[in-house]
Design a protein around this motif. Structure first.
Motif, short mmCIF file in Angstrom:
data_model
loop_
_atom_site.label_atom_id
_atom_site.label_comp_id
_atom_site.label_asym_id
_atom_site.label_seq_id
_atom_site.Cartn_x
_atom_site.Cartn_y
_atom_site.Cartn_z
N VAL A 154 0.95 -1.24 0.03
CA VAL A 154 -0.02 0.12 0.13
C VAL A 154 0.83 1.05 -0.07
O VAL A 154 1.58 1.41 0.86
CB VAL A 154 -0.98 0.01 1.08
N THR A 155 1.23 1.85 -1.08
CA THR A 155 1.91 3.02 -1.16
C THR A 155 1.10 4.57 -1.02
O THR A 155 0.24 4.60 -1.13
CB THR A 155 2.31 3.04 -2.69
N PRO A 156 1.93 5.36 -0.47
CA PRO A 156 1.67 6.54 -0.32
C PRO A 156 0.97 7.19 -1.17
O PRO A 156 -0.24 7.94 -1.09
CB PRO A 156 2.68 7.33 0.43
N ALA A 157 1.37 6.92 -2.29
CA ALA A 157 0.48 7.54 -3.63
C ALA A 157 -0.62 6.91 -3.70
O ALA A 157 -1.72 7.77 -3.96
CB ALA A 157 1.32 7.38 -5.06
N TRP A 158 -0.82 5.60 -3.85
CA TRP A 158 -2.20 5.03 -3.82
C TRP A 158 -3.11 5.63 -2.82
O TRP A 158 -4.34 5.84 -2.78
CB TRP A 158 -2.17 3.59 -3.80
N TRP A 159 -2.45 5.50 -1.58
CA TRP A 159 -3.20 6.04 -0.38
C TRP A 159 -4.01 7.58 -0.62
O TRP A 159 -5.01 7.65 -0.39
CB TRP A 159 -2.47 5.80 0.95
N LYS A 160 -2.98 8.28 -1.04
CA LYS A 160 -3.31 9.75 -1.20
C LYS A 160 -4.38 9.82 -2.25
O LYS A 160 -5.47 10.75 -1.85
CB LYS A 160 -2.20 10.63 -1.94
N SER A 187 5.18 5.91 4.39
CA SER A 187 5.91 4.72 4.06
C SER A 187 5.01 3.68 3.82
O SER A 187 3.74 3.79 4.09
CB SER A 187 6.95 4.26 4.69
N ALA A 188 5.17 2.75 2.65
CA ALA A 188 4.28 1.79 2.19
C ALA A 188 4.05 0.69 3.57
O ALA A 188 4.90 0.46 4.43
CB ALA A 188 4.73 0.96 1.30
N LEU A 189 2.78 0.60 3.34
CA LEU A 189 2.15 -0.67 4.54
C LEU A 189 2.40 -1.72 3.51
O LEU A 189 1.96 -1.80 2.38
CB LEU A 189 0.87 -0.54 4.89
N ALA A 190 2.49 -3.01 4.18
CA ALA A 190 2.32 -4.58 3.54
C ALA A 190 1.34 -5.19 3.79
O ALA A 190 0.72 -5.27 5.08
CB ALA A 190 3.40 -5.32 4.25
N THR A 191 0.58 -5.48 2.69
CA THR A 191 -0.46 -6.12 2.85
C THR A 191 -0.37 -7.81 2.65
O THR A 191 0.10 -7.94 1.62
CB THR A 191 -1.81 -5.85 1.91
N GLY A 235 2.61 -1.84 9.22
CA GLY A 235 3.46 -1.05 8.88
C GLY A 235 3.19 0.18 10.02
O GLY A 235 2.82 -0.06 11.11
N THR A 236 3.62 1.27 9.48
CA THR A 236 3.49 2.31 10.42
C THR A 236 3.00 3.57 9.75
O THR A 236 3.16 4.13 8.45
CB THR A 236 5.19 3.01 10.66
N LEU A 237 2.21 4.16 10.45
CA LEU A 237 1.45 5.55 10.14
C LEU A 237 2.26 6.68 10.88
O LEU A 237 3.06 6.36 11.70
CB LEU A 237 0.05 5.48 10.64
N GLU A 238 2.41 7.80 10.17
CA GLU A 238 2.94 8.99 10.67
C GLU A 238 1.87 10.07 11.00
O GLU A 238 1.38 10.59 9.99
CB GLU A 238 4.05 9.51 9.83
#
Ligand SMILES: [Zn+2]
Ligand SMILES: [Zn+2]
Length: 193
Positions: free
Chosen positions: A19-25, A40-44, A63-66
């Protein structure tokens, strides 16, 4: 986040997505606070298998959220690990009663019913993007805190009370102690110098 349903068998298939930041945005649209939370990307990871006509999907997003601390505004790292289990029946010619669900079944090939962890699928390809998006959104804490005992910012001078102490009164003007303090601080013996 596509899963090819007709490739699934009774022995589990392991599927991984980033799950990339670009996809999430893109998914978050105008919700700036959510969009900024993923740097930073999350792993699914998903284990998918078939049991009779039904599909079983078990997975997690990790993963980690900021996030920005709700008290001191510092950005901090917030670990997430969200698990899910899903049993999907073939939709056949059924159409979900709620319009949103019906649209999801057409768009993604998946409809999640009101009963947690169950739903319908249709077609040879299903898109788990909406499910993953919802899982991540739920992982955002209602009140983000950099640490449990964060002391926050001083409401008077804005000093970060985790890092420094300021000269401002610890007693808030609206507390019952404020009245006592006012009494105590009143100059005695009359008259101001
Ligand atoms: Zn804080
Ligand atoms: Zn202060």
């Amino acid at each position: 986040m596509k899963v090819l349903t007709d490739r699934l068998t009774e022995s589990p298939t392991e599927i991984a997505f980033a799950v990339t930041p670009a996809w999430w945005k893109e998914r978050c649209g105008a919700d700036q606070e959510l969009a900024e939370g993923l740097r930073s990307a999350l792993a699914t990871r998903i284990r998918a298998y078939r049991a009779g006509e039904d599909l079983y999907l078990e997975g997690e997003v990790a993963g980690t959220l900021e996030l920005a601390c709700g008290r001191c505004l510092t950005r901090y790292r917030h670990p997430v690990r969200e698990r899910f289990r899903l049993v999907l029946e073939p939709a056949g010619s059924r159409v979900p009663a709620d319009p949103e669900g019906a649209a999801a079944l057409v768009r993604d090939g998946v409809y999640l019913s009101d009963e947690p962890g169950s739903g319908w699928f249709r077609g040879s390809e299903i898109d788990l993007g909406s499910l993953i998006q919802e899982l991540i959104a739920l992982a955002f804490p209602v009140q983000p805190l950099c640490r449990e005992d964060c002391r926050g910012l001083c409401p008077h001078c804005g000093a970060d009370r985790n890092a420094e102490s300021c000269e401002c009164s610890e007693v808030r003007p609206d507390s019952p102690f404020a009245a006592l303090r006012a009494l105590r601080d009143r100059p005695r013996g009359g008259g101001e110098r």
